[in-house]
Design an enzyme around this catalytic site. Structure first.
Site, short mmCIF file in Angstrom:
data_model
loop_
_atom_site.label_atom_id
_atom_site.label_comp_id
_atom_site.label_asym_id
_atom_site.label_seq_id
_atom_site.Cartn_x
_atom_site.Cartn_y
_atom_site.Cartn_z
N ALA A 1 33.80 30.59 38.12
CA ALA A 1 33.90 29.49 38.66
C ALA A 1 34.24 29.30 39.99
O ALA A 1 34.41 28.18 40.61
CB ALA A 1 34.88 28.21 37.76
N ALA A 2 34.13 30.31 40.77
CA ALA A 2 34.49 30.33 42.10
C ALA A 2 33.32 29.93 42.90
O ALA A 2 33.68 29.11 43.75
CB ALA A 2 34.64 31.66 42.64
N GLY A 3 32.24 30.03 42.49
CA GLY A 3 31.05 29.34 43.18
C GLY A 3 31.20 27.72 42.75
O GLY A 3 30.61 27.15 43.79
N ASP A 4 31.45 27.30 41.85
CA ASP A 4 31.54 25.89 41.46
C ASP A 4 32.58 25.42 42.31
O ASP A 4 32.56 24.27 43.09
CB ASP A 4 31.91 25.81 39.92
CG ASP A 4 30.91 26.05 39.11
OD1 ASP A 4 29.54 26.27 39.57
OD2 ASP A 4 31.25 26.77 38.28
N ALA B 1 40.13 29.67 43.64
CA ALA B 1 39.55 29.57 42.31
C ALA B 1 39.61 31.21 41.68
O ALA B 1 39.86 31.18 40.44
CB ALA B 1 38.34 29.22 42.07
N ASP C 1 33.81 27.63 27.21
CA ASP C 1 33.63 29.11 27.70
C ASP C 1 34.37 30.06 26.79
O ASP C 1 35.82 29.43 26.35
CB ASP C 1 34.25 29.15 29.22
CG ASP C 1 33.06 28.73 29.99
OD1 ASP C 1 32.27 28.43 29.87
OD2 ASP C 1 33.62 28.81 31.17
N GLY D 1 32.31 37.05 52.84
CA GLY D 1 32.36 35.71 53.44
C GLY D 1 31.20 34.90 53.14
O GLY D 1 30.76 35.15 52.11
N GLY E 1 30.89 25.49 32.09
CA GLY E 1 29.64 25.01 32.33
C GLY E 1 29.62 24.55 33.67
O GLY E 1 30.60 23.62 34.42
N LYS E 2 28.45 24.94 34.55
CA LYS E 2 28.31 24.94 36.02
C LYS E 2 28.53 23.60 36.45
O LYS E 2 29.27 23.10 37.29
CB LYS E 2 27.30 25.35 36.58
CG LYS E 2 27.17 27.04 36.48
CD LYS E 2 26.14 27.63 37.28
CE LYS E 2 26.70 27.61 38.71
NZ LYS E 2 28.10 28.59 38.92
N GLY E 3 27.85 22.47 35.79
CA GLY E 3 28.03 21.37 36.09
C GLY E 3 29.48 20.52 35.74
O GLY E 3 29.97 19.78 36.74
N ALA E 4 29.98 20.73 34.60
CA ALA E 4 31.19 20.28 34.36
C ALA E 4 32.22 20.91 35.35
O ALA E 4 33.21 20.24 35.89
CB ALA E 4 31.56 20.44 32.90
N ASN F 1 24.86 32.55 45.50
CA ASN F 1 25.38 33.92 45.91
C ASN F 1 24.60 35.06 46.21
O ASN F 1 23.22 34.97 46.49
CB ASN F 1 26.52 34.32 44.83
CG ASN F 1 25.74 34.75 43.52
OD1 ASN F 1 24.72 35.00 43.23
ND2 ASN F 1 26.63 34.45 42.38
#
Length: 304
Positions: free
Chosen positions: A249-252, A282, A12, A225, A38-41, A184
């Site tokens: 990264a909050a979603g991750d 996060a 990033d 929420g 990276g979303k996976g990492a 989201n």
């Protein structure tokens, strides 16, 4: 037992600005930094920091970014022996702009992530017997995501899909393979074709996703929420009040918290609360993986 993350590994490049620029505008930024992402990492690191044995399957380029990315994953406790180095291609890069309110714009260049293929699926098949769940995202080729979900379903492994980056359409055959989908507001809106912006519209969107074959729809509504629905229950969890500085990264973190709770065999409602708490934490720090909470921090936050 462990959890498998099958997905993207990026570096990033982050610019901090007073506000997000409009089209054609040159805006003077405040700060720049480089951080693994990276979303996976991100999801793999988040799980490992929460104390969950975690394997990641993915690809990096044969560049200095790739070396940095794999080293960081190892330092975080993620098992990296199933990462492949793709020759003559760059590692994945995300160019991120974050404003002082914590909102962001992100451009992702897939690089090696775009080459995830059948060879990586074969590595997945070897890990599935010792796994309880697989976490998937959409920063690798969609046909590979579908095949990974099918392999996990055949092995009776829980499939958790974060449908990000947002897409207007997923393959019809993917939905019935998903145990839990976690869009989201933007991603849910793209998937169902109408604006999702609160509990009422989230409930309508969740109904559609369930009709398409998903077993559980968890719709993340940011500061409002989280709405969750299955065939047997539905509920709303208010957001944890925090001072957000960066939503990257909050979603991750949410998906990792959710998966970690399920790994410990907690009920679905508790798992969603864990996810919401991890996601909230996060947002209180800048960066992707650097913002992800560890197990002790999450546990303290949950009892506050």
């Amino acid at each position: 037992m462990s959890i498998i993350v099958f997905g993207s590994i990026n570096i990033d490049l982050v610019a901090i600005t007073p506000r997000l620029p409009i089209a054609g505008e040159t805006l003077l930024g405040e700060t720049f930094f480089k951080t693994p992402g990276g979303k996976g990492a991100n999801q793999a690191v988040a799980l490992a920091k929460l104390g969950i044995p975690t394997h990641i399957i993915g690809r990096i380029g044969d560049d200095s970014f790739g070396e940095e990315l794999i080293k960081n994953l190892q330092i975080s406790g993620v098992k990296t022996e199933n990462i492949t180095i793709s020759e003559n291609v760059s590692s994945g890069v995300a160019i991120i702009t974050v404003d002082n309110a914590g909102e962001n714009h992100i451009i992702v260049i897939p690089g090696a992530n775009g080459q995830v293929n059948q060879d990586d699926l074969e590595k997945l098949s070897h890990l599935l017997p010792q796994a309880t769940a697989i976490l998937l995202q959409l920063e690798i080729p969609i046909e590979t995501v579908v095949k990974a979900a099918q392999s996990a379903r055949d092995a009776n492994i829980t499939v958790i899909l974060d449908p990000a980056p947002a897409q207007t359409q997923l393959p019809d055959q993917l939905y019935p393979l998903i145990d839990i989908i976690t869009p989201n507001e933007i991603e849910a809106s793209q998937l169902v074709g109408f604006f999702v912006n609160g509990e009422e519209t989230a409930a309508k969107a969740a109904t559609i996703l369930l009709q398409r074959g998903v077993k559980c729809a968890v719709i993340k509504l940011g500061a409002k929420g989280v709405y969750c629905a299955t065939a047997d229950q539905n509920f709303f969890i208010p957001a944890f009040p925090v001072q957000a500085v960066d939503t990257v990264a909050a979603g991750d973190a949410f998906n990792a918290g959710l998966a970690a709770a399920l790994f410990h065999k907690l009920p679905l409602r508790e798992a969603v609360i864990w996810g919401a708490a991890a996601g909230a934490l996060a947002t209180t720090k800048r960066g992707a993986q650097s913002s992800l909470p560890d197990k002790i921090t999450l546990e303290k936050f949950l009892i506050m």
